[in-house]
Design an enzyme around this catalytic site. Structure first.
Site, PDB file in Angstrom:
ATOM      1  N   CYS A  41       0.872  -1.012  -0.188  1.00 43.09           N
ATOM      2  CA  CYS A  41      -0.071  -0.081   0.050  1.00 43.09           C
ATOM      3  C   CYS A  41       0.869   1.189  -0.008  1.00 43.09           C
ATOM      4  CB  CYS A  41      -0.832   0.053   1.178  1.00 43.09           C
ATOM      5  SG  CYS A  41      -1.977  -1.298   1.346  1.00 43.09           S
ATOM      6  N   ASP A  42       2.252   1.142   0.027  1.00 41.13           N
ATOM      7  CA  ASP A  42       2.995   2.296   0.392  1.00 41.13           C
ATOM      8  C   ASP A  42       3.402   2.773  -1.151  1.00 41.13           C
ATOM      9  OD1 ASP A  42       4.936   4.138   1.078  1.00 41.13           O
ATOM     10  OD2 ASP A  42       5.934   2.873   2.524  1.00 41.13           O
TER      11      ASP A  42
END
Length: 346
Positions: free
Chosen positions: A221-222
């Site tokens: 998700c980064d």
């Protein structure tokens, strides 16, 4: 034990006074992927002599000098400078009563496809001939990157795709593709972050048509999980494979499972006869990677006592043994690496 400061010498004196000590000096390459001297190594002119004198006062046994010019070195003369400093410190050590016999010239040697170790090897050999032209000194190195960098190729799969249409005049024209693959900078592509390695995506399928500006992202998700930014690629689909070569150094060894994504699995691709030959030479299972379970023959040659510098005694392997090459009737073992058969890659 390797030291580069006074406190380490005092710790050794207190906890392990019989240890053999190696002084690590700093001699940084001007160009390197990892400047290890930022963290380790003492100044060879001002600090190292003081460490030698302190070790003598403490009654410790200094047996040699080590250095590491930096991983991924592109400055071969750095090795000559470091070996010259080591010679001066060897002389000082002998003058104050030590008998040094070990020189560790570290690593940093290139290992990617298309690179060569020749330039560094020429510099190292010339420096050793000039400053250590003797059989009394045991020279060792740490050529990890050289051996493994090109030995691993990473195959990644596109699990998601986003096509960007940002041209207001042509709203249906794709101006940029964003591909999301099943490995990223928190996994095997850690090298992109920790040493600014530039990786080259190679689509497994040959594309056609125009090249489209593309970005390749990892699975987390980064937003920092970006593998490749703005590269020209043919249009690809979900399920297509992207290959990355030279993925053996600082990749799988420092991967994480951030966001719960698993570590990539290693498959060995080898000729069947070669695999049968090698798999029983030194079979490794997960149990061998527990502290204290190191196979005995992996420790051969690690003695730094100086009495015998030719202590590598490998178990003999008959390369032409028909019972190995023609068949293997032994029961299967639990190996970390699997043998897989694949079709030829075009």
């Amino acid at each position: 034990m390797t030291v580069d400061n006074e406190s380490e010498l005092h710790k050794i004196k207190k906890l392990h006074p019989d240890a053999k000590v190696v002084i690590r000096i700093r001699c940084d390459a001007e160009i390197a992927k990892f400047q290890l001297g930022l963290k380790y190594g003492c100044d060879p002119i001002y600090e190292a002599p003081n460490l030698l004198h302190l070790a003598r006062m403490l009654g410790l046994d200094v047996i040699g000098i080590s250095f590491h010019v930096g991983s991924g070195c592109q400055d071969p003369p750095a090795y000559h400078r470091a070996i010259r400093h080591a010679r001066s410190l060897f002389d000082l050590a002998m003058d104050i009563g030590f008998k040094p016999h070990l020189l560790d010239i570290g690593g940093g040697y290139p290992g990617n496809k298309g690179t060569s170790i020749d330039k560094i090897a020429d510099v190292v050999n010339e420096a050793l001939d000039e400053y250590f032209n003797t059989d009394a000194v045991h020279v060792i190195a740490e050529p990890g990157r050289f051996y493994v960098a090109s030995a691993f190729t990473l195959a990644t799969n596109i699990h998601s795709k986003r096509s960007v249409r940002s041209n207001e005049a042509s709203p249906n024209v794709i101006t940029h593709n964003m591909y999301y693959i099943n490995d990223g900078v928190y996994g095997s592509f850690n090298c992109v972050v920790c040493e600014d390695q530039v990786v080259t995506p190679i689509p497994l399928k040959k594309g056609c048509g125009k090249l489209i500006p593309s970005t390749i992202w990892g699975p987390t998700c980064d937003c920092l999980d970006q593998v490749v930014e703005n590269v020209l690629l043919h249009d690809m689909d979900l399920g297509d494979w992207i290959i990355f070569e030279n993925m053996g150094a600082y990749t799988l060894a420092i991967t994480t499972q951030f966001n719960g994504f698993p570590v990539s699995k290693v498959h060995v691709i080898a000729n069947k006869k070669i695999w049968r030959l090698l798999k029983n030479a030194l079979p490794l299972t997960e149990e061998h990677f527990v502290i204290g379970n190191t196979p005995a023959n992996l420790r051969l040659g690690l003695d730094t006592g100086g009495d015998d510098t030719n202590v590598w005694h490998h178990p003999s392997i008959e390369l032409t043994a028909t019972e190995i090459l023609d068949g293997d009737n032994s029961p299967p073992s639990s190996y970390i690496y699997d043998y897989v058969e694949v079709d030829a890659l075009s």
